[in-house]
Design an enzyme around this catalytic site. Sequence first.
Site, PDB file in Angstrom:
ATOM      1  N   ASP A 156       1.057 -17.819  -3.050  1.00 49.46           N
ATOM      2  CA  ASP A 156       1.789 -16.805  -3.819  1.00 49.46           C
ATOM      3  C   ASP A 156       0.831 -16.175  -4.824  1.00 49.46           C
ATOM      4  OD1 ASP A 156       3.734 -15.172  -4.836  1.00 49.46           O
ATOM      5  OD2 ASP A 156       4.558 -16.707  -6.181  1.00 49.46           O
ATOM      6  N   ASP A 159       0.846  -1.206   0.000  1.00 50.35           N
ATOM      7  CA  ASP A 159       0.000   0.000   0.000  1.00 50.35           C
ATOM      8  C   ASP A 159       0.879   1.253   0.000  1.00 50.35           C
ATOM      9  OD1 ASP A 159       0.907  -0.535   2.601  1.00 50.35           O
ATOM     10  OD2 ASP A 159      -0.767   0.536   3.514  1.00 50.35           O
ATOM     11  N   GLU A 216       2.009 -10.319   1.409  1.00 53.02           N
ATOM     12  CA  GLU A 216       2.410  -8.937   1.167  1.00 53.02           C
ATOM     13  C   GLU A 216       3.919  -8.821   1.430  1.00 53.02           C
ATOM     14  OE1 GLU A 216      -0.380  -6.147   2.744  1.00 53.02           O
ATOM     15  OE2 GLU A 216       0.654  -4.417   1.899  1.00 53.02           O
ATOM     16  N   HIS A 244       1.686  -9.090  -2.830  1.00 48.37           N
ATOM     17  CA  HIS A 244       0.678  -8.023  -2.855  1.00 48.37           C
ATOM     18  C   HIS A 244       1.378  -6.666  -2.906  1.00 48.37           C
ATOM     19  CE1 HIS A 244      -3.357  -6.417  -1.934  1.00 48.37           C
ATOM     20  NE2 HIS A 244      -2.734  -5.529  -1.168  1.00 48.37           N
TER      21      HIS A 244
HETATM   22  O1  G3I Z   1       0.000  -8.976  19.515  1.00 42.35           O
HETATM   23  C1  G3I Z   1      -0.782 -10.170  19.355  1.00 42.35           C
HETATM   24  C2  G3I Z   1      -0.212 -11.271  20.205  1.00 42.35           C
HETATM   25  O2  G3I Z   1      -0.298 -10.911  21.567  1.00 42.35           O
HETATM   26  C3  G3I Z   1      -0.975 -12.562  19.944  1.00 42.35           C
HETATM   27  O3  G3I Z   1      -0.379 -13.622  20.642  1.00 42.35           O
HETATM   28  C4  G3I Z   1      -0.935 -12.875  18.449  1.00 42.35           C
HETATM   29  C5  G3I Z   1      -1.680 -14.156  18.108  1.00 42.35           C
HETATM   30  O4  G3I Z   1      -2.713 -13.977  17.222  1.00 42.35           O
HETATM   31  O5  G3I Z   1      -1.493 -11.799  17.736  1.00 42.35           O
HETATM   32  C6  G3I Z   1      -0.784 -10.588  17.898  1.00 42.35           C
HETATM   33  O6  G3I Z   1      -1.414  -9.573  17.150  1.00 42.35           O
HETATM   34  C7  G3I Z   1      -1.196  -9.606  15.762  1.00 42.35           C
HETATM   35  C8  G3I Z   1      -0.490  -8.324  15.353  1.00 42.35           C
HETATM   36  O7  G3I Z   1      -0.354  -8.275  13.965  1.00 42.35           O
HETATM   37  C9  G3I Z   1       0.899  -8.200  15.975  1.00 42.35           C
HETATM   38  O8  G3I Z   1       1.753  -9.242  15.563  1.00 42.35           O
HETATM   39  C10 G3I Z   1      -2.521  -9.725  15.035  1.00 42.35           C
HETATM   40  O9  G3I Z   1      -3.097 -10.992  15.314  1.00 42.35           O
HETATM   41  C11 G3I Z   1      -2.320  -9.583  13.544  1.00 42.35           C
HETATM   42  O10 G3I Z   1      -3.563  -9.578  12.875  1.00 42.35           O
HETATM   43  C12 G3I Z   1      -1.576  -8.309  13.250  1.00 42.35           C
HETATM   44  O11 G3I Z   1      -1.254  -8.286  11.873  1.00 42.35           O
HETATM   45  C13 G3I Z   1      -0.776  -7.056  11.353  1.00 42.35           C
HETATM   46  C14 G3I Z   1      -1.623  -6.690  10.134  1.00 42.35           C
HETATM   47  O12 G3I Z   1      -1.090  -5.523   9.536  1.00 42.35           O
HETATM   48  C15 G3I Z   1      -3.086  -6.454  10.476  1.00 42.35           C
HETATM   49  O13 G3I Z   1      -3.234  -5.401  11.346  1.00 42.35           O
HETATM   50  C16 G3I Z   1       0.676  -7.257  10.943  1.00 42.35           C
HETATM   51  O14 G3I Z   1       1.493  -7.426  12.099  1.00 42.35           O
HETATM   52  C17 G3I Z   1       1.175  -6.061  10.153  1.00 42.35           C
HETATM   53  O15 G3I Z   1       2.442  -6.363   9.634  1.00 42.35           O
HETATM   54  C18 G3I Z   1       0.209  -5.736   9.023  1.00 42.35           C
HETATM   55  O16 G3I Z   1       0.660  -4.571   8.440  1.00 42.35           O
HETATM   56  C19 G3I Z   1       0.073  -4.209   7.212  1.00 42.35           C
HETATM   57  C20 G3I Z   1      -0.563  -2.844   7.429  1.00 42.35           C
HETATM   58  O17 G3I Z   1      -1.685  -2.976   8.291  1.00 42.35           O
HETATM   59  C21 G3I Z   1      -0.957  -2.173   6.116  1.00 42.35           C
HETATM   60  N1  G3I Z   1       0.147  -2.164   5.187  1.00 42.35           N
HETATM   61  C22 G3I Z   1       0.658  -3.485   4.907  1.00 42.35           C
HETATM   62  C23 G3I Z   1       1.170  -4.178   6.145  1.00 42.35           C
HETATM   63  C24 G3I Z   1       1.718  -5.558   5.860  1.00 42.35           C
HETATM   64  O18 G3I Z   1       0.723  -6.471   5.526  1.00 42.35           O
HETATM   65  O1  9MR Z   2      -3.734  -3.375  -0.043  1.00 44.88           O
HETATM   66  C1  9MR Z   2      -4.006  -3.370   1.341  1.00 44.88           C
HETATM   67  C2  9MR Z   2      -2.868  -4.018   2.089  1.00 44.88           C
HETATM   68  O2  9MR Z   2      -1.702  -3.259   1.940  1.00 44.88           O
HETATM   69  C3  9MR Z   2      -3.223  -4.201   3.555  1.00 44.88           C
HETATM   70  O3  9MR Z   2      -2.250  -4.974   4.212  1.00 44.88           O
HETATM   71  C4  9MR Z   2      -4.571  -4.852   3.692  1.00 44.88           C
HETATM   72  C5  9MR Z   2      -5.013  -5.017   5.140  1.00 44.88           C
HETATM   73  O4  9MR Z   2      -5.142  -3.842   5.788  1.00 44.88           O
HETATM   74  O5  9MR Z   2      -5.558  -4.142   2.991  1.00 44.88           O
HETATM   75  C6  9MR Z   2      -5.300  -4.075   1.606  1.00 44.88           C
HETATM   76  O6  9MR Z   2      -6.321  -3.324   0.988  1.00 44.88           O
HETATM   77  C7  9MR Z   2      -7.531  -4.002   0.719  1.00 44.88           C
HETATM   78  C8  9MR Z   2      -8.569  -3.608   1.766  1.00 44.88           C
HETATM   79  O7  9MR Z   2      -8.205  -4.062   3.044  1.00 44.88           O
HETATM   80  C9  9MR Z   2      -9.950  -4.146   1.394  1.00 44.88           C
HETATM   81  N1  9MR Z   2     -10.314  -3.715   0.075  1.00 44.88           N
HETATM   82  C10 9MR Z   2      -9.376  -4.159  -0.967  1.00 44.88           C
HETATM   83  C11 9MR Z   2      -7.994  -3.604  -0.679  1.00 44.88           C
HETATM   84  C12 9MR Z   2      -7.010  -4.065  -1.743  1.00 44.88           C
HETATM   85  O8  9MR Z   2      -6.869  -5.459  -1.773  1.00 44.88           O
END
Ligand code: G3I
Ligand code: 9MR
Length: 552
Positions: A521, A167, A530, A473
Amino acid sequence: GVRDFGSPVRVNQLGYLQSGPKRATYVTDETSPLDWRLLDATDAVVAHGRTMPYGADAMSGTSVQLIDFKRYEGSGDGYRLAVGDQLSEPFAIGNNIYQSLSQDALEYFYNNRSGIPIEAQYVGAERARAAGHLGVAPNKGDTSVPCLPGTCTYSLDVRGGWYDAGDHGKYVVNGALAAWQLLDQYEQSGDVTLKIPEAGNTIPDLLDEAKWEIDFLLRMQAPSGLVHHKIHDEKWTGLPLRPDADPQQRYLYPVSTAATLNLAAVGARCARVYAQWDKALAGRCLTAAEKAWKAAVQNPAIYAPDGGEGGGAYDDTKVTDEFSWAAAELLTATGQQSYRKAITTRFDAAEGFSWRDTGGLADLALARVPRALPRAEYKAVVDRIARAAGVYLDDLQAQGYPNPYLPADGKYVWGSNSAVANNAMIMGLAYTLTDRSRYLEGALESLDYLLGRNAINQSYVTGYGERDSHNQHHRFWAKSLDPTLPSPAPGSLAGGPNSGLQDPVAQRGLQGCAPATCYLDNIGSYSTNEVAVNWNSALAWITAFADRQSHE
Ligand code: G3I
Ligand code: 9MR
């Protein structure tokens, strides 16, 4: 249908260091030892032996046996391991195998820079693109970004930095962690020569790249000293989309204590590391870090919320760990003993570290500067890191596809590959601090998992290995959606298996998957496939470590 993972002989598809561990995994229900053969590029058998029965591997849901071919001392390309008529993917043996990967893992960052054209002379014609988010239509631009309506009345110039991932958001907490890891890599392994516009100036290339993000992080600090959590689009854009074609309004999201303490921590590390290279930057970093620390102490509980639209949440409602990390970095940067009482966390193997859990980073900061602590306390820091490395080594050795990530709840998290790499980093650091070679072996063997010796025969790093991830992604590296766009740059690490199945593609294709197999993939599977800055920084650290060790 049943998923096809190719050969049951699982190897590091990039290869093995001549001086390092050389092990492989064979998927089989057979319980007695079998014959294995190592073939060179001419198909000559250059080594052979017997497999070691292992049994059922919990995380993959398959039964396996192990192969150890360490006593083979040759080198070259195109080796394969064979069990009966089953052949592994080809791999190399040599002591330079991590050199180009460690460079590519860092080139990832230039490719994902915001606010600067990405030029063909550095990345090749296919991946060149215009600068994103400088205010040139249709971009609204990061040069003057207003706060989310109703949250403040000013605008900030927050140009630059790296895009987070697939993103176009820019988020302080994981951006700071990535920049921090690059600085720590510099302290651990020294510089890496990069193809970036700053190459050839007086500063190490690795520090030039980190500076691109640090300048952005400094811009995210509000006049109060508090730091905005993130800047991103009002609504999620679709894929594909070039950064310069993003028409969305962008906002500064509210300040948070966590973001503020991330700037304090990385600002302090910046002040220490750049002191001999760029005094002006080091000074700006320290001023910002101290100002951030004071602002956080006065505002200790401003939490970034979960949910929201148009960007990742990076929500966190526990910041005692961020306080502790920042205090440790400030102590090592300034020597001011007053920070010591604010260091309240220790490295805990079960927690590891991530953008959300930063408590362990306090010990990693202290480990870099022995003179900041009394001798006995410094020794205790080293002991704690070694103990954690011991836990990771046990976790690695307990698994059929050895790797140092073994979640207690038996579920793989979003970005699991970064947990593998970060835990490997702890073993690498423990080796440096104690000189115990078993930690070195563990750090190196962890790379086998990321590069193909795993439940799905997948190299999670683009451009390395016969079965590599290449549909991550990403809005610009989106060749699988638009053939005129590029594929991901070599050296890009996929997030990896995630039991959570938090995207529609994973939900359709991975129901009932064993944790270590919950990966596709596919460009649509953002929760398994991603890329992200804080994941590639982990890959960069551990591959630079591997490359450096193989030459010592
Ligand atoms: O902190 C808890 C932990 O206590 C628990 O034991 C564990 C088990 O489920 O979960 C942990 O929380 C997780 C958190 O990341 C920290 O690791 C959540 O379940 C998990 O859903 C969360 O995922 C994050 C995700 O965004 C959704 O919010 C990822 O770390 C993070 O790398 C990812 O980041 C995204 C951005 O939102 C948007 N841009 C792309 C990026 C990469 O995908
Ligand atoms: O592209 C977005 C990605 O970078 C994030 O990790 C993800 C979760 O927050 O969201 C993706 O965006 C999607 C959104 O969550 C839902 N609508 C479609 C978007 C593109 O796939």
